[in-house]
Write an enzyme that holds these catalytic residues in place. Sequence first.
Site, PDB file in Angstrom:
ATOM      1  N   GLU A 116       0.829  -1.213   0.000  1.00 37.48           N
ATOM      2  CA  GLU A 116       0.000   0.000   0.000  1.00 37.48           C
ATOM      3  C   GLU A 116       0.857   1.255   0.000  1.00 37.48           C
ATOM      4  OE1 GLU A 116      -2.865  -0.078   3.206  1.00 37.48           O
ATOM      5  OE2 GLU A 116      -4.068  -1.616   2.214  1.00 37.48           O
ATOM      6  N   GLU A 129      -6.488  -7.458  -0.879  1.00 34.13           N
ATOM      7  CA  GLU A 129      -6.850  -7.255   0.525  1.00 34.13           C
ATOM      8  C   GLU A 129      -8.197  -6.579   0.582  1.00 34.13           C
ATOM      9  OE1 GLU A 129      -3.405  -5.776   3.059  1.00 34.13           O
ATOM     10  OE2 GLU A 129      -5.037  -4.603   3.924  1.00 34.13           O
TER      11      GLU A 129
HETATM   12  C1  IDC Z   1      -3.242  -3.748  10.299  1.00 28.33           C
HETATM   13  C2  IDC Z   1      -3.483  -4.861  11.267  1.00 28.33           C
HETATM   14  C3  IDC Z   1      -3.105  -4.452  12.651  1.00 28.33           C
HETATM   15  C4  IDC Z   1      -1.708  -3.903  12.657  1.00 28.33           C
HETATM   16  C5  IDC Z   1      -1.530  -2.836  11.618  1.00 28.33           C
HETATM   17  C6  IDC Z   1      -0.073  -2.441  11.561  1.00 28.33           C
HETATM   18  O1  IDC Z   1      -4.835  -5.306  11.216  1.00 28.33           O
HETATM   19  O2  IDC Z   1      -3.171  -5.561  13.513  1.00 28.33           O
HETATM   20  O3  IDC Z   1      -1.413  -3.354  13.911  1.00 28.33           O
HETATM   21  O4  IDC Z   1      -1.921  -3.326  10.343  1.00 28.33           O
HETATM   22  O5  IDC Z   1       0.291  -1.833  10.401  1.00 28.33           O
HETATM   23  C7  IDC Z   1      -4.300  -2.263   5.590  1.00 28.33           C
HETATM   24  C8  IDC Z   1      -2.928  -2.835   5.676  1.00 28.33           C
HETATM   25  C9  IDC Z   1      -2.826  -3.827   6.795  1.00 28.33           C
HETATM   26  C10 IDC Z   1      -3.668  -3.399   7.980  1.00 28.33           C
HETATM   27  C11 IDC Z   1      -5.127  -3.441   7.547  1.00 28.33           C
HETATM   28  C12 IDC Z   1      -6.095  -3.131   8.686  1.00 28.33           C
HETATM   29  O6  IDC Z   1      -2.464  -3.369   4.456  1.00 28.33           O
HETATM   30  O7  IDC Z   1      -1.478  -3.947   7.137  1.00 28.33           O
HETATM   31  O8  IDC Z   1      -3.494  -4.295   9.021  1.00 28.33           O
HETATM   32  N1  IDC Z   1      -5.290  -2.486   6.473  1.00 28.33           N
HETATM   33  O9  IDC Z   1      -5.889  -1.838   9.191  1.00 28.33           O
HETATM   34  N2  IDC Z   1      -4.745  -1.432   4.703  1.00 28.33           N
HETATM   35  C13 IDC Z   1      -6.003  -1.072   4.998  1.00 28.33           C
HETATM   36  C14 IDC Z   1      -6.375  -1.745   6.143  1.00 28.33           C
END
Ligand code: IDC
Length: 363
Positions: A190, A282
Amino acid sequence: MARHRTTPVLGAPRRHPFRALGIATMGALLVGAALFPGVSTDDATPVSDQTALNAVEEHGQLQVCGLKLCDESGQPIQLTGMSSHGLQWYDQCLTDASLDALAQDWRADVLRVSMYIQEGGYETDPRGFTDRVHELIEEGSERGLYVIVDWHMLTPGDPNHNTDRAKEFFAEIAAEHADKDNVLYEIANEPNGVSWNSVKGYSEEVIPVIRAQDPEAVVLVGTRAWSSLGVSEGSDHSEIVDNPVDADNIMYVYHFYAASHSGGHFDVFREAAQELPLFVTEFGTQEHTGDGPNDFASAQAYLDFMAQEQISWVNWNFSDDFRSGAVFETGTCNAGGPFTGTDSLKPAGEWIRDQIRTSGLSA
Ligand code: IDC
């Protein structure tokens, strides 16, 4: 596109370990059903699942044809499956039993291996994380799954911060697995806070490194603003249409979180699908934090559209993190399961398992 096959795919049937297991298990279930005719096997894995289709054996090396993802024979296909959580936090959720469940009970076609770079990820132990990704590619391959190798850059949001690391990592991964048909490379999870032009420049540095080893593999390119096709930073897909990455056999990545991204994001996604090859690596049924209430209606609208357009998707995430978007209840992984059935699943997990079981290649 010139395609250089190194191993035969179709025509040369390859042994699949679960085929044999499947027949043995099916026999056991049939005997069980005969001995206990009143006992339903519904809660166990249904008999038909035991011979679940081996997606890779049936469909071989994927390729991008026009705007679609196609199989070896040029037939458009849709893959559906799950993403791991970050390997640095939830590796314990990727066991023989959990991956068996994903392939057979969930009937997934694809596993996304999410390797963070920062936040305690790859940069802290390149050798260790690379080795673990090698192993997980093998684990997925043994189960007939396609495997997306996700370079999970996130913070900082400029993929160029990690270009040298990405080149080193992908050169080794692509060399080691070049003879497999089931590996897809996702080169930037991302990108955020950077221009599309920077993402394009990064992609044009990293893709040739992969192609030098594995010329046929499909490469997935993250888009600006957390893979929102630019929308979350006030842009849209036209910046990509006007200035595409200079490479063949690639798809652009879109991510959405259904409770946050039902409006303008969805509109742009629908328009972009008419102009760009897209892969959703995702999505969540909840908010962009991966937490909060589920919006299954919004998620269903997206899934209906993706089924119609045959856009492949992967759900976030196959772990027991406390947030609502992790499919398993907290504690499931350390307890060793159960990973099959619905007993350990949160509401989002139950919903997405049903969706995966009834969609994609191994529906
Ligand atoms: C989130 C995880 C969370 C963690 C965080 C850290 O759910 O546990 O603490 O990342 O970076 C994304 C990302 C993905 C995110 C997810 C949810 O690619 O890493 O995970 N998310 O927030 N993009 C949109 C949402």
